[in-house]
Scaffold this motif. Structure first.
Motif, short mmCIF file in Angstrom:
data_model
loop_
_atom_site.label_atom_id
_atom_site.label_comp_id
_atom_site.label_asym_id
_atom_site.label_seq_id
_atom_site.Cartn_x
_atom_site.Cartn_y
_atom_site.Cartn_z
N GLU A 51 0.90 -1.23 -0.12
CA GLU A 51 -0.11 0.00 0.18
C GLU A 51 0.60 1.33 0.02
O GLU A 51 0.63 2.13 -0.78
N MET A 52 1.93 1.05 0.86
CA MET A 52 2.94 2.30 0.95
C MET A 52 3.43 2.67 -0.56
O MET A 52 3.69 3.65 -1.00
N LEU A 53 3.90 1.57 -0.95
CA LEU A 53 4.63 1.59 -2.46
C LEU A 53 4.03 2.33 -3.37
O LEU A 53 3.89 3.15 -4.10
N LEU A 54 2.45 1.69 -3.34
CA LEU A 54 1.55 2.15 -4.60
C LEU A 54 1.08 3.62 -4.21
O LEU A 54 1.10 4.22 -5.27
N GLY A 55 1.14 4.25 -3.03
CA GLY A 55 0.95 5.48 -2.74
C GLY A 55 1.94 6.44 -2.97
O GLY A 55 1.81 7.55 -3.78
N THR A 56 3.25 5.82 -2.77
CA THR A 56 4.32 6.72 -3.20
C THR A 56 4.67 6.80 -4.79
O THR A 56 5.14 7.83 -5.19
N LEU A 57 4.37 5.67 -5.25
CA LEU A 57 4.42 5.72 -6.89
C LEU A 57 3.44 6.61 -7.59
O LEU A 57 3.72 7.25 -8.40
N GLU A 58 2.40 6.63 -6.90
CA GLU A 58 1.27 7.69 -7.48
C GLU A 58 1.87 9.10 -7.15
O GLU A 58 1.88 9.90 -8.09
N GLN A 59 2.61 9.31 -6.04
CA GLN A 59 3.30 10.83 -5.85
C GLN A 59 4.17 10.91 -7.22
O GLN A 59 4.75 12.20 -7.35
N VAL A 60 4.97 9.91 -7.41
CA VAL A 60 6.02 10.11 -8.47
C VAL A 60 5.26 9.90 -10.06
O VAL A 60 6.35 9.92 -10.99
N LYS A 61 4.11 9.79 -9.94
CA LYS A 61 3.47 9.51 -11.08
C LYS A 61 3.94 8.65 -12.07
O LYS A 61 4.05 8.76 -13.26
N LEU A 62 4.15 7.37 -11.37
CA LEU A 62 4.43 6.25 -12.01
C LEU A 62 3.34 5.11 -11.79
O LEU A 62 2.51 5.21 -10.90
N ASN A 63 3.02 4.24 -13.03
CA ASN A 63 2.13 3.11 -13.02
C ASN A 63 3.04 1.84 -12.30
O ASN A 63 4.09 1.80 -12.48
N ALA A 64 2.13 1.05 -11.58
CA ALA A 64 2.62 0.01 -10.79
C ALA A 64 3.05 -1.04 -11.66
O ALA A 64 3.70 -2.11 -11.41
N SER A 65 2.48 -1.00 -13.04
CA SER A 65 2.77 -2.03 -14.08
C SER A 65 4.56 -2.09 -13.98
O SER A 65 5.12 -2.90 -14.64
N LEU A 66 5.11 -1.04 -13.81
CA LEU A 66 6.77 -0.84 -13.90
C LEU A 66 7.34 -1.77 -13.17
O LEU A 66 8.45 -2.06 -13.14
N LEU A 67 6.63 -2.13 -11.88
CA LEU A 67 7.29 -2.95 -10.74
C LEU A 67 7.71 -4.30 -11.23
O LEU A 67 8.33 -4.79 -10.78
N ASP A 68 6.96 -4.76 -12.32
CA ASP A 68 7.41 -6.17 -12.70
C ASP A 68 8.59 -6.30 -13.76
O ASP A 68 8.76 -7.13 -14.10
N ARG A 69 9.11 -5.11 -14.12
CA ARG A 69 9.98 -4.83 -15.06
C ARG A 69 11.48 -4.87 -14.24
O ARG A 69 11.75 -4.72 -13.23
N TYR A 70 12.46 -4.96 -15.17
CA TYR A 70 14.02 -4.99 -14.72
C TYR A 70 14.56 -3.75 -15.34
O TYR A 70 13.98 -2.91 -16.15
N PRO A 71 15.46 -3.22 -14.68
CA PRO A 71 16.13 -1.61 -14.79
C PRO A 71 16.29 -1.37 -16.26
O PRO A 71 16.04 -0.52 -16.74
N HIS A 72 16.67 -2.47 -17.05
CA HIS A 72 17.02 -2.15 -18.59
C HIS A 72 15.52 -1.91 -19.43
O HIS A 72 15.74 -1.61 -20.46
N GLN A 73 14.36 -2.09 -18.71
CA GLN A 73 13.23 -2.04 -19.53
C GLN A 73 12.55 -0.81 -18.98
O GLN A 73 11.21 -0.66 -19.44
N VAL A 74 13.03 0.21 -18.47
CA VAL A 74 12.33 1.31 -18.30
C VAL A 74 13.23 2.61 -18.78
O VAL A 74 14.25 2.39 -18.91
#
Ligand code: ATP
Length: 239
Positions: free
Chosen positions: A124-147
């Motif tokens: 929950e904390m992570l999703l709330g913070t992601l929203e503050q930096v305007k990122l979509n949670a789908s990014l969390l399943d990716r690896y660094p070279h995929q963003v």
């Protein structure tokens, strides 16, 4: 809030001998809730001063103070509250992310390191913070070279924010990004500062960006602070 007092730093050369003075009697004070801009040409010592303020490298002479306490000689566990409250946002945040680890796991790592990870609340904390930096949670399943560069920088800001810091040291944090991505991140930083009452040390060689972001500016040249010594304030920012 965070202060360097008459800090000097010399790097000794093991190849070729001799020594190089990167900082000579540099003082700077970041006040609570402000953005202090730190400017100067490449090689003038900005990152060295940042690393000293973060207590990442030892200093030769001088002091580092945090919330009025001299932390120059603190070690180990005594430094933990400081380590949590003062976070670095570097120019190349890729180094914070293990290339073989999904970003969702990497971003939670600091919570585990500081022993404050709770499975029940972390998501929950992570999703709330992601929203503050305007990122979509789908990014969390990716690896660094995929963003993209902008996305990984926003993730590094998210990673820092999860620790609920007081101070962000932004060392050329948007310099590698193209102008529209840079503008987006600067807006996010301004909003975060307003909501979370953060203090920023905003380091950049780009006068226009520093002017836009800073309440106050200081400038370095060849390892020295220009202008009045204490705080070295040169001019007003945010024009
Ligand atoms: N570990 C080190 N050993 C030797 N010299 C170093 C070391 N770290 C930095 N320096 C030197 O100290 C000087 C200041 O470096 P620093 O990275 O602080 O500059 P800077 O103002 O941040 O530059 P830039 O904007 O290009 O990052 C440079 O000449 C650099 O080569």
């Amino acid at each position: 809030m965070l202060e360097a007092r008459e800090v000097s730093k010399t790097f000794r050369r093991s190849w070729g001998g001799g020594a190089f003075t990167a900082l000579a009697q540099v003082s700077l004070r970041l006040e609570r809730g402000e953005t202090l801009g730190l400017m100067g040409p490449s090689g003038c010592g900005k990152s060295t001063l940042a690393r000293i303020l973060l207590r990442l490298i030892p200093i030769d002479t001088g002091q580092v103070l945090y919330q009025g306490e001299d932390i120059t000689a603190l070690r180990g566990k005594a430094l933990l509250p400081f380590r949590r409250q003062v976070q670095l946002i570097p120019q190349r945040p890729e180094s914070f992310f293990d290339p073989a680890m999904k970003l969702g796991n990497s971003v939670l790592e600091p919570l585990k390191i500081f022993g404050i990870y709770e499975k029940r609340t972390a998501r929950e904390m992570l999703l709330g913070t992601l929203e503050q930096v305007k990122l979509n949670a789908s990014l969390l399943d990716r690896y660094p070279h995929q963003v993209s560069g902008g996305e990984i920088q926003r993730l590094s800001i998210c990673r820092a924010l999860l620790l609920d810091p007081q101070v962000l040291i932004l060392d050329e944090a948007t310099s590698m990004l193209d102008i529209s991505v840079q503008a987006q991140i600067l807006r996010i930083l301004q909003e975060l500062q307003r909501v979370r009452k953060l203090s920023y040390l905003f380091i950049s060689h780009d006068r226009e960006v520093v002017n836009l972001m800073s309440d106050r500016l200081v400038e370095m040249k060849e390892g020295r602070m220009l202008g009045k010594n204490e705080g070295g304030t040169m001019e007003q920012g945010k024009d």
